[in-house]
Design a protein around this motif. Structure first.
Motif, PDB file in Angstrom:
ATOM      1  N   VAL A   1     123.634  71.012  27.224  1.00  0.00           N
ATOM      2  CA  VAL A   1     123.247  72.139  28.066  1.00  0.00           C
ATOM      3  C   VAL A   1     124.419  72.763  28.819  1.00  0.00           C
ATOM      4  CG1 VAL A   1     120.843  71.423  28.302  1.00  0.00           C
ATOM      5  CG2 VAL A   1     122.545  70.603  29.951  1.00  0.00           C
ATOM      6  N   ASP A   2     125.561  72.078  28.867  1.00  0.00           N
ATOM      7  CA  ASP A   2     126.708  72.654  29.563  1.00  0.00           C
ATOM      8  C   ASP A   2     127.988  71.969  29.099  1.00  0.00           C
ATOM      9  OD1 ASP A   2     128.127  74.267  31.330  1.00  0.00           O
ATOM     10  OD2 ASP A   2     127.722  73.020  33.078  1.00  0.00           O
ATOM     11  N   VAL A   3     129.076  72.719  29.131  1.00  0.00           N
ATOM     12  CA  VAL A   3     130.403  72.186  28.863  1.00  0.00           C
ATOM     13  C   VAL A   3     131.284  72.643  30.010  1.00  0.00           C
ATOM     14  CG1 VAL A   3     132.358  72.116  27.281  1.00  0.00           C
ATOM     15  CG2 VAL A   3     130.034  72.330  26.372  1.00  0.00           C
ATOM     16  N   ASP A   4     131.753  71.696  30.804  1.00  0.00           N
ATOM     17  CA  ASP A   4     132.569  71.986  31.979  1.00  0.00           C
ATOM     18  C   ASP A   4     134.037  71.743  31.644  1.00  0.00           C
ATOM     19  OD1 ASP A   4     133.798  72.181  34.440  1.00  0.00           O
ATOM     20  OD2 ASP A   4     132.697  70.528  35.357  1.00  0.00           O
TER      21      ASP A   4
ATOM     22  N   ASP B   1     141.916  70.565  27.592  1.00  0.00           N
ATOM     23  CA  ASP B   1     140.696  71.153  28.137  1.00  0.00           C
ATOM     24  C   ASP B   1     139.919  70.186  29.023  1.00  0.00           C
ATOM     25  OD1 ASP B   1     140.937  73.727  27.111  1.00  0.00           O
ATOM     26  OD2 ASP B   1     140.031  73.158  25.207  1.00  0.00           O
ATOM     27  N   ASN B   2     140.056  68.882  28.790  1.00  0.00           N
ATOM     28  CA  ASN B   2     139.333  67.864  29.554  1.00  0.00           C
ATOM     29  C   ASN B   2     137.845  68.204  29.707  1.00  0.00           C
ATOM     30  OD1 ASN B   2     141.743  66.379  30.012  1.00  0.00           O
ATOM     31  ND2 ASN B   2     142.245  67.706  31.718  1.00  0.00           N
ATOM     32  N   PRO B   3     137.148  68.484  28.587  1.00  0.00           N
ATOM     33  CA  PRO B   3     135.750  68.907  28.695  1.00  0.00           C
ATOM     34  C   PRO B   3     134.824  67.767  29.128  1.00  0.00           C
ATOM     35  CG  PRO B   3     136.298  68.537  26.410  1.00  0.00           C
ATOM     36  CD  PRO B   3     137.573  68.377  27.198  1.00  0.00           C
ATOM     37  N   VAL B   4     133.877  68.131  29.969  1.00  0.00           N
ATOM     38  CA  VAL B   4     132.799  67.218  30.342  1.00  0.00           C
ATOM     39  C   VAL B   4     131.524  67.833  29.788  1.00  0.00           C
ATOM     40  CG1 VAL B   4     131.524  66.150  32.231  1.00  0.00           C
ATOM     41  CG2 VAL B   4     134.011  66.455  32.414  1.00  0.00           C
ATOM     42  N   LEU B   5     130.855  67.091  28.918  1.00  0.00           N
ATOM     43  CA  LEU B   5     129.655  67.577  28.245  1.00  0.00           C
ATOM     44  C   LEU B   5     128.416  67.097  28.997  1.00  0.00           C
ATOM     45  CD1 LEU B   5     130.808  66.664  24.640  1.00  0.00           C
ATOM     46  CD2 LEU B   5     131.191  68.787  25.867  1.00  0.00           C
ATOM     47  N   VAL B   6     127.482  67.999  29.218  1.00  0.00           N
ATOM     48  CA  VAL B   6     126.249  67.671  29.939  1.00  0.00           C
ATOM     49  C   VAL B   6     125.089  67.737  28.953  1.00  0.00           C
ATOM     50  CG1 VAL B   6     124.731  68.260  31.860  1.00  0.00           C
ATOM     51  CG2 VAL B   6     127.202  68.665  32.048  1.00  0.00           C
ATOM     52  N   PHE B   7     124.399  66.612  28.816  1.00  0.00           N
ATOM     53  CA  PHE B   7     123.266  66.510  27.900  1.00  0.00           C
ATOM     54  C   PHE B   7     121.978  66.347  28.698  1.00  0.00           C
ATOM     55  CE2 PHE B   7     126.938  65.045  25.593  1.00  0.00           C
ATOM     56  CZ  PHE B   7     126.809  65.690  24.377  1.00  0.00           C
ATOM     57  N   GLU B   8     120.894  66.859  28.134  1.00  0.00           N
ATOM     58  CA  GLU B   8     119.587  66.759  28.781  1.00  0.00           C
ATOM     59  C   GLU B   8     118.576  66.261  27.759  1.00  0.00           C
ATOM     60  OE1 GLU B   8     117.991  69.754  31.777  1.00  0.00           O
ATOM     61  OE2 GLU B   8     116.830  70.239  29.972  1.00  0.00           O
TER      62      GLU B   8
ATOM     63  N   TYR C   1     112.766  65.042  28.943  1.00  0.00           N
ATOM     64  CA  TYR C   1     112.121  64.800  30.237  1.00  0.00           C
ATOM     65  C   TYR C   1     112.888  65.428  31.391  1.00  0.00           C
ATOM     66  CZ  TYR C   1     109.938  61.387  27.213  1.00  0.00           C
ATOM     67  OH  TYR C   1     109.298  60.792  26.153  1.00  0.00           O
ATOM     68  N   GLY C   2     114.006  66.088  31.087  1.00  0.00           N
ATOM     69  CA  GLY C   2     114.800  66.741  32.124  1.00  0.00           C
ATOM     70  C   GLY C   2     115.904  65.885  32.716  1.00  0.00           C
ATOM     71  N   ASP C   3     116.037  64.641  32.254  1.00  0.00           N
ATOM     72  CA  ASP C   3     117.121  63.783  32.734  1.00  0.00           C
ATOM     73  C   ASP C   3     118.429  64.250  32.122  1.00  0.00           C
ATOM     74  OD1 ASP C   3     115.254  62.132  34.057  1.00  0.00           O
ATOM     75  OD2 ASP C   3     114.926  60.991  32.211  1.00  0.00           O
ATOM     76  N   ARG C   4     119.500  64.213  32.933  1.00  0.00           N
ATOM     77  CA  ARG C   4     120.803  64.681  32.459  1.00  0.00           C
ATOM     78  C   ARG C   4     121.859  63.582  32.568  1.00  0.00           C
ATOM     79  NH1 ARG C   4     121.928  70.974  33.928  1.00  0.00           N
ATOM     80  NH2 ARG C   4     120.109  71.785  32.815  1.00  0.00           N
TER      81      ARG C   4
ATOM     82  N   TRP D   1     119.140  57.414  23.773  1.00  0.00           N
ATOM     83  CA  TRP D   1     119.470  57.892  25.127  1.00  0.00           C
ATOM     84  C   TRP D   1     120.110  56.786  25.955  1.00  0.00           C
ATOM     85  CZ3 TRP D   1     120.210  62.339  27.415  1.00  0.00           C
ATOM     86  CH2 TRP D   1     120.213  62.418  28.799  1.00  0.00           C
ATOM     87  N   ASN D   2     119.667  55.543  25.774  1.00  0.00           N
ATOM     88  CA  ASN D   2     120.230  54.437  26.550  1.00  0.00           C
ATOM     89  C   ASN D   2     121.708  54.214  26.241  1.00  0.00           C
ATOM     90  OD1 ASN D   2     117.805  53.863  27.875  1.00  0.00           O
ATOM     91  ND2 ASN D   2     117.112  52.589  26.189  1.00  0.00           N
ATOM     92  N   VAL D   3     122.095  54.354  24.995  1.00  0.00           N
ATOM     93  CA  VAL D   3     123.505  54.199  24.627  1.00  0.00           C
ATOM     94  C   VAL D   3     124.291  55.416  25.108  1.00  0.00           C
ATOM     95  CG1 VAL D   3     125.143  53.941  22.719  1.00  0.00           C
ATOM     96  CG2 VAL D   3     122.963  52.732  22.658  1.00  0.00           C
ATOM     97  N   LEU D   4     123.694  56.593  24.993  1.00  0.00           N
ATOM     98  CA  LEU D   4     124.366  57.817  25.420  1.00  0.00           C
ATOM     99  C   LEU D   4     124.645  57.802  26.924  1.00  0.00           C
ATOM    100  CD1 LEU D   4     125.351  60.470  24.094  1.00  0.00           C
ATOM    101  CD2 LEU D   4     123.193  61.500  24.801  1.00  0.00           C
ATOM    102  N   THR D   5     123.814  57.138  27.694  1.00  0.00           N
ATOM    103  CA  THR D   5     123.997  57.098  29.148  1.00  0.00           C
ATOM    104  C   THR D   5     124.743  55.854  29.618  1.00  0.00           C
ATOM    105  OG1 THR D   5     121.802  56.097  29.436  1.00  0.00           O
ATOM    106  CG2 THR D   5     121.947  58.500  29.596  1.00  0.00           C
ATOM    107  N   ASP D   6     125.140  54.990  28.696  1.00  0.00           N
ATOM    108  CA  ASP D   6     125.880  53.772  29.036  1.00  0.00           C
ATOM    109  C   ASP D   6     127.364  54.109  29.192  1.00  0.00           C
ATOM    110  OD1 ASP D   6     127.423  51.392  28.865  1.00  0.00           O
ATOM    111  OD2 ASP D   6     125.813  50.383  27.803  1.00  0.00           O
ATOM    112  N   ASP D   7     127.918  53.911  30.386  1.00  0.00           N
ATOM    113  CA  ASP D   7     129.314  54.267  30.650  1.00  0.00           C
ATOM    114  C   ASP D   7     130.292  53.606  29.691  1.00  0.00           C
ATOM    115  OD1 ASP D   7     128.629  55.921  32.748  1.00  0.00           O
ATOM    116  OD2 ASP D   7     128.929  54.386  34.283  1.00  0.00           O
ATOM    117  N   GLU D   8     129.996  52.411  29.252  1.00  0.00           N
ATOM    118  CA  GLU D   8     130.898  51.671  28.357  1.00  0.00           C
ATOM    119  C   GLU D   8     130.861  52.192  26.924  1.00  0.00           C
ATOM    120  OE1 GLU D   8     132.946  48.986  29.227  1.00  0.00           O
ATOM    121  OE2 GLU D   8     132.429  49.547  31.282  1.00  0.00           O
TER     122      GLU D   8
END
Length: 111
Positions: free
Chosen positions: A7-10, A32-39, A42-45, A80-87
């Motif tokens: 939903v966004d690329v910062d 560019d150091n892009p930060v990708l925002v996924f949703e 359920y609206g969780d990002r 989603w659980n792996v995608l949100t895992d910092d490691e």
């Protein structure tokens, strides 16, 4: 989980960076150091760095078209659980980008 979208690329942290760790490979380059925002549906990002530093080497995920990638991603079964895992998030995302690129290259061969 299907329906996850980019939903966004910062790229607000883009800058000239020093690279390399020795006199032979030392230099600078634009990052560019892009930060990708996924949703998820359920609206969780989640925000994931789309770049990685390793011993002075700058690696950035090579996504040719963010809109096409988001559309492709929404149709994939993403953990989603792996995608949100910092490691694990960068490696998992890199694998997804690789699959996306492979499928797009194969489709473009026949056009």
């Amino acid at each position: 989980m299907k329906g996850i979208k980019l939903v966004d690329v910062d790229t607000s942290n883009a800058s000239e960076e020093e690279t390399g760790t020795c006199e032979l490979c030392f230099g600078s380059m634009w990052c560019d150091n892009p930060v990708l925002v996924f949703e998820n549906p359920y609206g969780d990002r989640v925000r994931i760095d789309g770049y990685f530093w390793s011993w002075g080497d700058y690696l950035e995920l090579d996504i040719d078209n963010y809109l096409n990638f988001s559309d492709w991603l929404s149709k994939q079964d993403v953990d989603w659980n792996v995608l949100t895992d910092d490691e694990e998030s960068y490696g998992y995302l890199a694998d997804l980008v690789y699959r996306y690129r492979e499928e797009n290259e194969n489709e473009n061969e026949y056009e």
